[in-house]
Design an enzyme around this catalytic site. Structure first.
Site, PDB file in Angstrom:
ATOM      1  N   SER A 104     103.857 104.022 128.979  1.00  0.00           N
ATOM      2  CA  SER A 104     104.522 105.329 129.030  1.00  0.00           C
ATOM      3  C   SER A 104     104.176 106.137 127.786  1.00  0.00           C
ATOM      4  O   SER A 104     103.932 107.350 127.860  1.00  0.00           O
ATOM      5  CB  SER A 104     106.043 105.149 129.106  1.00  0.00           C
ATOM      6  OG  SER A 104     106.384 104.363 130.213  1.00  0.00           O
ATOM      7  N   HIS A 122     101.809  92.744 133.947  1.00  0.00           N
ATOM      8  CA  HIS A 122     100.545  93.459 134.146  1.00  0.00           C
ATOM      9  C   HIS A 122      99.411  92.433 133.968  1.00  0.00           C
ATOM     10  O   HIS A 122      99.667  91.268 133.692  1.00  0.00           O
ATOM     11  CB  HIS A 122     100.434  94.631 133.173  1.00  0.00           C
ATOM     12  CG  HIS A 122     101.346  95.757 133.568  1.00  0.00           C
ATOM     13  ND1 HIS A 122     100.902  97.013 133.892  1.00  0.00           N
ATOM     14  CD2 HIS A 122     102.687  95.800 133.724  1.00  0.00           C
ATOM     15  CE1 HIS A 122     101.927  97.780 134.222  1.00  0.00           C
ATOM     16  NE2 HIS A 122     103.025  97.071 134.124  1.00  0.00           N
TER      17      HIS A 122
HETATM   18  C1  LIG Z   1     101.190 103.658 137.011  1.00  0.00           C
HETATM   19  C2  LIG Z   1     102.025 103.373 135.800  1.00  0.00           C
HETATM   20  N1  LIG Z   1     102.002 104.238 134.771  1.00  0.00           N
HETATM   21  C3  LIG Z   1     102.722 104.032 133.655  1.00  0.00           C
HETATM   22  C4  LIG Z   1     103.510 102.903 133.512  1.00  0.00           C
HETATM   23  C5  LIG Z   1     104.310 102.719 132.273  1.00  0.00           C
HETATM   24  O1  LIG Z   1     103.938 101.583 131.540  1.00  0.00           O
HETATM   25  P1  LIG Z   1     105.005 100.894 130.552  1.00  0.00           P
HETATM   26  O2  LIG Z   1     105.934 100.102 131.405  1.00  0.00           O
HETATM   27  O3  LIG Z   1     104.165 100.032 129.667  1.00  0.00           O
HETATM   28  O4  LIG Z   1     105.686 101.963 129.819  1.00  0.00           O
HETATM   29  C6  LIG Z   1     103.574 101.980 134.559  1.00  0.00           C
HETATM   30  C7  LIG Z   1     104.416 100.788 134.442  1.00  0.00           C
HETATM   31  O5  LIG Z   1     104.247  99.802 135.079  1.00  0.00           O
HETATM   32  C8  LIG Z   1     102.822 102.217 135.734  1.00  0.00           C
HETATM   33  O6  LIG Z   1     102.864 101.371 136.763  1.00  0.00           O
END
Ligand SMILES: Cc1ncc(COP(=O)(O)O)c(C=O)c1O
Length: 430
Positions: free
Chosen positions: A89, A221
């Site tokens: 994010s 992930h």
């Molecule tokens: C497509 C996508 N973008 C952004 C994110 C955000 O990643 P994070 O959880 O590391 O903030 C995710 C989370 O799984 C995601 O699936």
């Protein structure tokens, strides 16, 4: 208290790491209680040892290990440059902030439009809103589950300034075509690769097409740093210094032009010079150490995920293709298999919720495909947006008929057979 001799401390340090390794080795011998969890914590002994070694070293805030992981990631992803942050994010936020910086020409301005897919993660969209821009949602292709070239093209207006392309569940969007369109209309492109580590288009890894790209290393992930993310740059010379400042308080530390700034503002104390609006999105050395440890095994993780996806998809299509559909990659594209998408076709003699319930009661956990159609989430009423198309049949199909089963590289062949049997038992009743 008497001082411990240095040699004793070193011995204790090594013993702690040995204990940590032994502990994790034993833990790993027990098979998981529920093989089809949505989120798994999969650490090898050396991952934990690397993390603990950082904590014991006292050098825990962002430093050399983060720099090493950034370099190693660039090498692995064949990217020109990478910058680590504390989540996927944050990577998206940093990328959109860079597009909106005054130094970016043409900069993303409040009121400009940014095209985003209706099937996306929440924080693929929120940074657009946070920049004061208007997200323009486009429908997804019901086969790839990604935005399509045609939908994007139809949504472009003179106000469009950027595009966020999300590779849904590791399945690549048509990036070469989207980039050609973006260049024609002077749009910045963020590739959200948070679910797509190692996915390829004609052999080229995703994250190398857009101007900037983002990755997430959250648990479950393709590889993990617990929390963590990466921004990759196709042209680091255009972005790196800006991103470095925006990642950490807007100051000059770590920039290639740090000395120039210090000389331009001799009346200000060098380390305390602020030149951009910024955040604190820094990762820690511990997260980078886990990343470095995991990265060596990432190719094997991805290969196993792809193998699992191929086995499960083949079973579904061969036996139940009249009633169920799965996500498919475009020719020349290879998904990196973040999860198994299952879509219940219209006319199937059962409802999606019945199938989900049957799987769930067998401890095979399911969830929506990302967020479903994001336009149907309550939060969209809290910001201004536009729809590229008045109807979203693809995203609604995903929302109403789709669900995801988690894939992890440690799923055994017997777990896959268990999944297939459970599915066959439920569907065999109809
Ligand atoms: C497509 C996508 N973008 C952004 C994110 C955000 O990643 P994070 O959880 O590391 O903030 C995710 C989370 O799984 C995601 O699936």
């Amino acid at each position: 208290m008497s001082e411990l001799p240095m040699r004793d401390l070193e011995t204790q340090h090594d013993q702690i790491l040995e204990w940590v390794g032994n502990y994790q080795r034993q833990l790993m011998q027990a098979p998981p209680q529920q093989p089809f969890e949505l989120m798994r914590t999969l650490f090898e002994p050396e991952d934990l040892q690397a993390a603990v070694a950082v904590l014991l070293s006292g050098q825990v805030s962002m430093g050399q290990r983060v720099a090493e992981f950034e370099q190693a990631w660039s090498h692995w992803n064949q990217s020109a440059g990478s910058l680590m942050v504390n989540s996927g994010s944050s990577a998206n936020l940093l990328a959109l902030s860079a597009f909106a910086s005054q130094q970016t020409q043409p900069a993303l301005k409040p009121g400009d439009e940014v095209i985003v897919p209706a099937v996306c993660w929440s924080t693929s969209v929120f940074p657009v809103v946070q920049m004061g821009a208007i997200p323009v949602f486009v429908d997804c292709d019901p086969v790839t589950l990604n935005l399509s070239l045609e939908q994007v093209e139809a949504a472009i207006t003179p106000q469009t300034r950027a595009l966020v392309a999300v590779h849904v569940l590791g399945n690549p969007c048509p990036m070469p075509e989207l980039m050609a369109l973006a260049r024609k209309h002077d749009l910045w492109v963020l590739e959200d690769c948070c679910e797509a580590h190692g996915a390829t288009i004609e052999g080229v890894k995703v994250g190398n097409f857009g101007d900037l790209s983002s990755f997430s290393f959250f648990l479950s992930h393709h590889m993990t740093t617990i929390e963590g993310g990466m921004v990759c740059m196709r042209k680091p010379q255009d972005w790196q210094d800006l991103l470095i400042s925006q990642r950490a308080h807007g100051w000059i530390r770590g920039r290639s032009d740090q000395q120039d700034w210090i000389e331009r503002f001799p009346e200000l104390t060098g380390g305390w010079l602020f030149v951009e609006t910024g955040y604190n999105l820094r990762p820690t050395e511990m997260h980078a150490a886990i990343g470095l440890s995991q990265l060596g095994r990432l190719d094997a993780f991805i290969l196993r995920r792809q193998n699992i996806l191929a086995i499960l998809q083949a079973h579904i299509l061969n036996r139940w293709g009249d009633w169920l559909a799965v996500q498919q990659a475009l020719p020349g594209h290879a998904s990196s298999a973040f999860g198994l998408a299952i879509l219940v076709k219209p006319g199937a003699p059962f409802e999606r919720k019945d199938l989900q319930r049957a799987l769930q009661s067998a401890q095979i956990f399911t969830r929506p495909l990302i967020t479903g159609n994001f336009l149907r989430q309550p939060v969209v009423h809290k910001f201004a947006f536009r729809q590229g198309q008045s109807a979203m049949p693809g995203a609604d199909y995903v929302h109403d008929r789709g669900f995801m089963v988690g894939i992890h590289h440690d799923l055994t062949d017997s777990a896959l057979a268990y999944f297939q049997d459970t599915l066959d038992q439920f569907l065999g009743k109809f």
